[in-house]
Design an enzyme around this catalytic site. Structure first.
Site, PDB file in Angstrom:
ATOM      1  N   ARG A  29       0.846  -1.202   0.000  1.00 41.00           N
ATOM      2  CA  ARG A  29       0.000   0.000   0.000  1.00 41.00           C
ATOM      3  C   ARG A  29       0.876   1.245   0.000  1.00 41.00           C
ATOM      4  O   ARG A  29       2.001   1.241   0.499  1.00 41.00           O
ATOM      5  CB  ARG A  29      -0.939  -0.023   1.207  1.00 41.00           C
ATOM      6  CG  ARG A  29      -0.383   0.610   2.465  1.00 41.00           C
ATOM      7  CD  ARG A  29      -1.142   0.185   3.680  1.00 41.00           C
ATOM      8  NE  ARG A  29      -0.180  -0.027   4.754  1.00 41.00           N
ATOM      9  CZ  ARG A  29      -0.239   0.594   5.927  1.00 41.00           C
ATOM     10  NH1 ARG A  29      -1.203   1.421   6.205  1.00 41.00           N
ATOM     11  NH2 ARG A  29       0.674   0.361   6.846  1.00 41.00           N
ATOM     12  N   CYS A  50      25.181  15.824  32.988  1.00 36.21           N
ATOM     13  CA  CYS A  50      24.669  14.446  32.978  1.00 36.21           C
ATOM     14  C   CYS A  50      24.745  13.825  34.369  1.00 36.21           C
ATOM     15  O   CYS A  50      25.785  13.836  35.007  1.00 36.21           O
ATOM     16  CB  CYS A  50      25.489  13.613  31.989  1.00 36.21           C
ATOM     17  SG  CYS A  50      25.159  11.848  32.112  1.00 36.21           S
ATOM     18  N   CYS A  53      27.416  10.753  34.298  1.00 33.26           N
ATOM     19  CA  CYS A  53      28.846  10.927  34.036  1.00 33.26           C
ATOM     20  C   CYS A  53      29.639  10.869  35.351  1.00 33.26           C
ATOM     21  O   CYS A  53      29.138  11.257  36.409  1.00 33.26           O
ATOM     22  CB  CYS A  53      29.105  12.258  33.336  1.00 33.26           C
ATOM     23  SG  CYS A  53      28.948  12.173  31.534  1.00 33.26           S
ATOM     24  N   HIS A 115      30.287   9.448  28.007  1.00 31.27           N
ATOM     25  CA  HIS A 115      28.924   9.894  27.733  1.00 31.27           C
ATOM     26  C   HIS A 115      28.506   9.612  26.291  1.00 31.27           C
ATOM     27  O   HIS A 115      27.318   9.451  25.995  1.00 31.27           O
ATOM     28  CB  HIS A 115      28.844  11.399  28.021  1.00 31.27           C
ATOM     29  CG  HIS A 115      27.467  11.967  27.950  1.00 31.27           C
ATOM     30  ND1 HIS A 115      26.569  11.840  28.989  1.00 31.27           N
ATOM     31  CD2 HIS A 115      26.836  12.664  26.970  1.00 31.27           C
ATOM     32  CE1 HIS A 115      25.428  12.445  28.642  1.00 31.27           C
ATOM     33  NE2 HIS A 115      25.572  12.953  27.428  1.00 31.27           N
ATOM     34  N   ASN A 155      16.717   0.578  28.107  1.00 32.69           N
ATOM     35  CA  ASN A 155      15.898   1.390  27.212  1.00 32.69           C
ATOM     36  C   ASN A 155      16.850   2.281  26.462  1.00 32.69           C
ATOM     37  O   ASN A 155      17.633   3.002  27.078  1.00 32.69           O
ATOM     38  CB  ASN A 155      14.962   2.315  28.003  1.00 32.69           C
ATOM     39  CG  ASN A 155      13.895   1.552  28.733  1.00 32.69           C
ATOM     40  OD1 ASN A 155      13.383   0.571  28.217  1.00 32.69           O
ATOM     41  ND2 ASN A 155      13.570   2.010  29.921  1.00 32.69           N
ATOM     42  N   SER A 163      16.019   8.291  29.513  1.00 33.38           N
ATOM     43  CA  SER A 163      16.037   9.666  29.998  1.00 33.38           C
ATOM     44  C   SER A 163      17.345  10.353  29.664  1.00 33.38           C
ATOM     45  O   SER A 163      17.484  11.550  29.895  1.00 33.38           O
ATOM     46  CB  SER A 163      15.833   9.657  31.512  1.00 33.38           C
ATOM     47  OG  SER A 163      16.850   8.874  32.115  1.00 33.38           O
ATOM     48  N   HIS A 166      23.596   8.854  27.877  1.00 30.09           N
ATOM     49  CA  HIS A 166      24.732   8.175  28.498  1.00 30.09           C
ATOM     50  C   HIS A 166      24.429   6.666  28.531  1.00 30.09           C
ATOM     51  O   HIS A 166      23.358   6.272  28.969  1.00 30.09           O
ATOM     52  CB  HIS A 166      24.943   8.722  29.916  1.00 30.09           C
ATOM     53  CG  HIS A 166      26.252   8.329  30.497  1.00 30.09           C
ATOM     54  ND1 HIS A 166      27.244   9.236  30.797  1.00 30.09           N
ATOM     55  CD2 HIS A 166      26.764   7.126  30.807  1.00 30.09           C
ATOM     56  CE1 HIS A 166      28.296   8.594  31.269  1.00 30.09           C
ATOM     57  NE2 HIS A 166      28.018   7.304  31.297  1.00 30.09           N
ATOM     58  N   HIS A 168      23.544   3.284  29.509  1.00 33.75           N
ATOM     59  CA  HIS A 168      23.150   2.725  30.808  1.00 33.75           C
ATOM     60  C   HIS A 168      21.957   1.799  30.650  1.00 33.75           C
ATOM     61  O   HIS A 168      21.255   1.852  29.647  1.00 33.75           O
ATOM     62  CB  HIS A 168      22.782   3.853  31.782  1.00 33.75           C
ATOM     63  CG  HIS A 168      21.496   4.549  31.429  1.00 33.75           C
ATOM     64  ND1 HIS A 168      21.400   5.466  30.401  1.00 33.75           N
ATOM     65  CD2 HIS A 168      20.239   4.435  31.936  1.00 33.75           C
ATOM     66  CE1 HIS A 168      20.155   5.895  30.304  1.00 33.75           C
ATOM     67  NE2 HIS A 168      19.419   5.278  31.218  1.00 33.75           N
ATOM     68  N   GLN A 170      19.059  -0.743  33.307  1.00 27.89           N
ATOM     69  CA  GLN A 170      18.461  -0.828  34.636  1.00 27.89           C
ATOM     70  C   GLN A 170      18.321  -2.284  35.063  1.00 27.89           C
ATOM     71  O   GLN A 170      18.283  -3.184  34.220  1.00 27.89           O
ATOM     72  CB  GLN A 170      17.071  -0.200  34.625  1.00 27.89           C
ATOM     73  CG  GLN A 170      17.053   1.290  34.335  1.00 27.89           C
ATOM     74  CD  GLN A 170      15.677   1.869  34.649  1.00 27.89           C
ATOM     75  OE1 GLN A 170      15.093   1.587  35.700  1.00 27.89           O
ATOM     76  NE2 GLN A 170      15.148   2.676  33.746  1.00 27.89           N
ATOM     77  N   HIS A 283      15.746 -12.748  29.675  1.00 25.50           N
ATOM     78  CA  HIS A 283      14.798 -13.621  30.366  1.00 25.50           C
ATOM     79  C   HIS A 283      15.481 -14.923  30.751  1.00 25.50           C
ATOM     80  O   HIS A 283      16.077 -15.596  29.900  1.00 25.50           O
ATOM     81  CB  HIS A 283      13.589 -13.940  29.464  1.00 25.50           C
ATOM     82  CG  HIS A 283      12.552 -12.871  29.478  1.00 25.50           C
ATOM     83  ND1 HIS A 283      11.609 -12.732  28.494  1.00 25.50           N
ATOM     84  CD2 HIS A 283      12.306 -11.894  30.388  1.00 25.50           C
ATOM     85  CE1 HIS A 283      10.825 -11.705  28.794  1.00 25.50           C
ATOM     86  NE2 HIS A 283      11.224 -11.176  29.933  1.00 25.50           N
ATOM     87  N   HIS A 298      17.644 -16.274  27.319  1.00 25.59           N
ATOM     88  CA  HIS A 298      17.602 -15.561  26.028  1.00 25.59           C
ATOM     89  C   HIS A 298      17.414 -14.069  26.251  1.00 25.59           C
ATOM     90  O   HIS A 298      17.139 -13.622  27.373  1.00 25.59           O
ATOM     91  CB  HIS A 298      16.469 -16.116  25.160  1.00 25.59           C
ATOM     92  CG  HIS A 298      15.112 -16.006  25.796  1.00 25.59           C
ATOM     93  ND1 HIS A 298      14.605 -16.954  26.656  1.00 25.59           N
ATOM     94  CD2 HIS A 298      14.178 -15.041  25.726  1.00 25.59           C
ATOM     95  CE1 HIS A 298      13.409 -16.588  27.067  1.00 25.59           C
ATOM     96  NE2 HIS A 298      13.129 -15.423  26.533  1.00 25.59           N
ATOM     97  N   PHE A 314       3.134   2.012  15.865  1.00 29.01           N
ATOM     98  CA  PHE A 314       2.351   2.242  17.074  1.00 29.01           C
ATOM     99  C   PHE A 314       1.523   1.012  17.368  1.00 29.01           C
ATOM    100  O   PHE A 314       0.960   0.413  16.446  1.00 29.01           O
ATOM    101  CB  PHE A 314       1.417   3.446  16.891  1.00 29.01           C
ATOM    102  CG  PHE A 314       2.156   4.754  16.838  1.00 29.01           C
ATOM    103  CD1 PHE A 314       2.519   5.411  18.006  1.00 29.01           C
ATOM    104  CD2 PHE A 314       2.508   5.315  15.623  1.00 29.01           C
ATOM    105  CE1 PHE A 314       3.216   6.598  17.967  1.00 29.01           C
ATOM    106  CE2 PHE A 314       3.212   6.511  15.572  1.00 29.01           C
ATOM    107  CZ  PHE A 314       3.564   7.155  16.745  1.00 29.01           C
TER     108      PHE A 314
END
Ligand code: H2U
Ligand code: ZN
Length: 344
Positions: A29, A50, A53, A115, A155, A163, A166, A168, A170, A283, A298, A314
């Site tokens: 399309r 930052c 840093c 950074h 992320n 955010s 740099h 990183h 979590q 995981h 994995h 989306f």
């Protein structure tokens, strides 16, 4: 006869039990979106503003040390802590309004003091140091009596909610096993019981035969666009050897994991010649002290981009209310990634 490259169909995800609708004919399309340039990655080696840093102040008054390689700290805005009461409640006693206290810990892992670096621009040795930190952290957190699961993730890019550029990631360690790994563990255990085989070992074997969805392979890992991928360029990184936890990675596998992470993220950056946003995470088996013969460690990469560095997919409308849907087939996406990965 059903042609998976032509007819609308749905595919089943054996890890979650979900279905994804695939509409290959729609890739023909006309598309009215246009290609924009994405913001270039951070060029400064050190940013005085930052909060990641070395030597800089963080929110809440802490100051980062002058770390030479990696640095881990407790998230100053942790979503969870260990002090909440371990109680369950059932408001009105009808089993409808259930809640329970959730204990946990949230940490931030700086991958590098630089950074301006990212996984694709770090050296394999530098990424190997991050792998070692992830393993150490997993060992420490999983050993806690109150912890039932350790989720390591990254992320990348403002589009995915990072955010700060740099490099990183979590770590969230929770008392309960979160939804996704809980569903996977349930499916893996069910498959093992029924077939006396590991679901993901079998899947890996099928993908090696089909050779349609593989992005790249190494001695210890295989990266592929899974048959049931939801995100256009989703990648599943599978360890070839069957083991349940990141803590079971052997020395050469740790280096191979570092190399694979660099390969996947570099391939992503090559696809639209821009920094490619994604959420990625690992995981493995729950940290409940039980053996988990069904577990097969994995990594998932969930990148939002579809057509360009700014044209994202989306998950709205039918996807929120019905099922996820994709146009470009996983086979087509894998071929495009493979082409980029093969470039010198
Ligand atoms: P993300 O970029 O993936 O959001 O991770 C950054 C985390 O860093 C975020 O969870 C934390 C935020 O709470 N943070 C601190 O712990 N201290 C700070 O000074 C700022 C941000
Ligand atoms: Zn920084």
């Amino acid at each position: 006869m059903l042609n998976l490259q032509e007819h609308a169909h749905r595919r089943w995800n054996p890890l979650t039990g979900d279905w994804v609708v695939v509409s290959p004919h729609r890739t023909r399309r006309p598309w009215l979106g246009h290609v924009e340039r994405s913001s270039p990655s951070s060029a400064v080696v050190y940013d005085p503003e930052c909060y990641l840093c070395p030597g800089n102040a963080r929110a809440g008054g802490a100051r980062n040390p002058n770390y030479p390689a990696t640095f881990v700290f407790d998230n100053d805005f942790a979503a969870l802590d260990l002090r909440v009461p371990q109680e369950t409640c059932d408001l009105h006693g009808r089993g409808l309004l259930r809640a329970e206290g959730e204990r946990g810990l949230c940490r931030v892992v700086c991958f590098s003091p630089r950074h301006d670096l990212t996984l694709p621009t770090m050296t394999p040795d530098q990424i190997r140091a991050v792998v070692d930190v992830w393993i150490e952290q997993h060992e420490e957190l999983a050993a806690g009596d109150e912890i039932g699961y350790v989720q390591i993730f990254e992320n990348r890019g403002a589009m995915m909610g990072a955010s700060n550029p740099h490099p990183h990631g979590q770590i969230w360690a929770t008392a309960h096993v979160p939804n996704e790994p809980a569903r996977e563990t349930h499916s893996l255990a069910g498959y093992l019981q029924l077939h006396s085989q590991c679901l993901l070992c079998e899947y890996l074997g099928l993908e090696e035969q089909a050779r349609e969805r593989i992005v790249f392979e190494s001695q210890h890992f295989i990266a592929l666009v899974p048959f049931w991928a939801v995100w256009p360029f989703e990648v599943l990184l599978l360890a070839r050897r069957h083991f349940a936890s990141i803590q079971d990675l052997e020395k050469d596998e740790r280096s191979a994991l570092a190399a694979a992470l660099k390969e996947i993220t570099s391939t992503y950056n090559g696809l639209f010649a821009a920094d490619f946003p994604y959420s990625m995470g690992f995981h493995g088996a729950p940290a409940d002290g039980q053996p988990h013969p069904e577990g097969h460690w994995h990594a998932h990469f969930y990148p939002p981009l579809l057509r360009s560095a700014t044209g994202r997919k989306f998950l709205v409308g039918f996807e929120m209310l019905g099922s996820p849907q994709r146009d470009i087939t996983p086979e087509n996406a894998a071929a495009r990634l493979r082409e980029v990965a093969a470039r010198p």
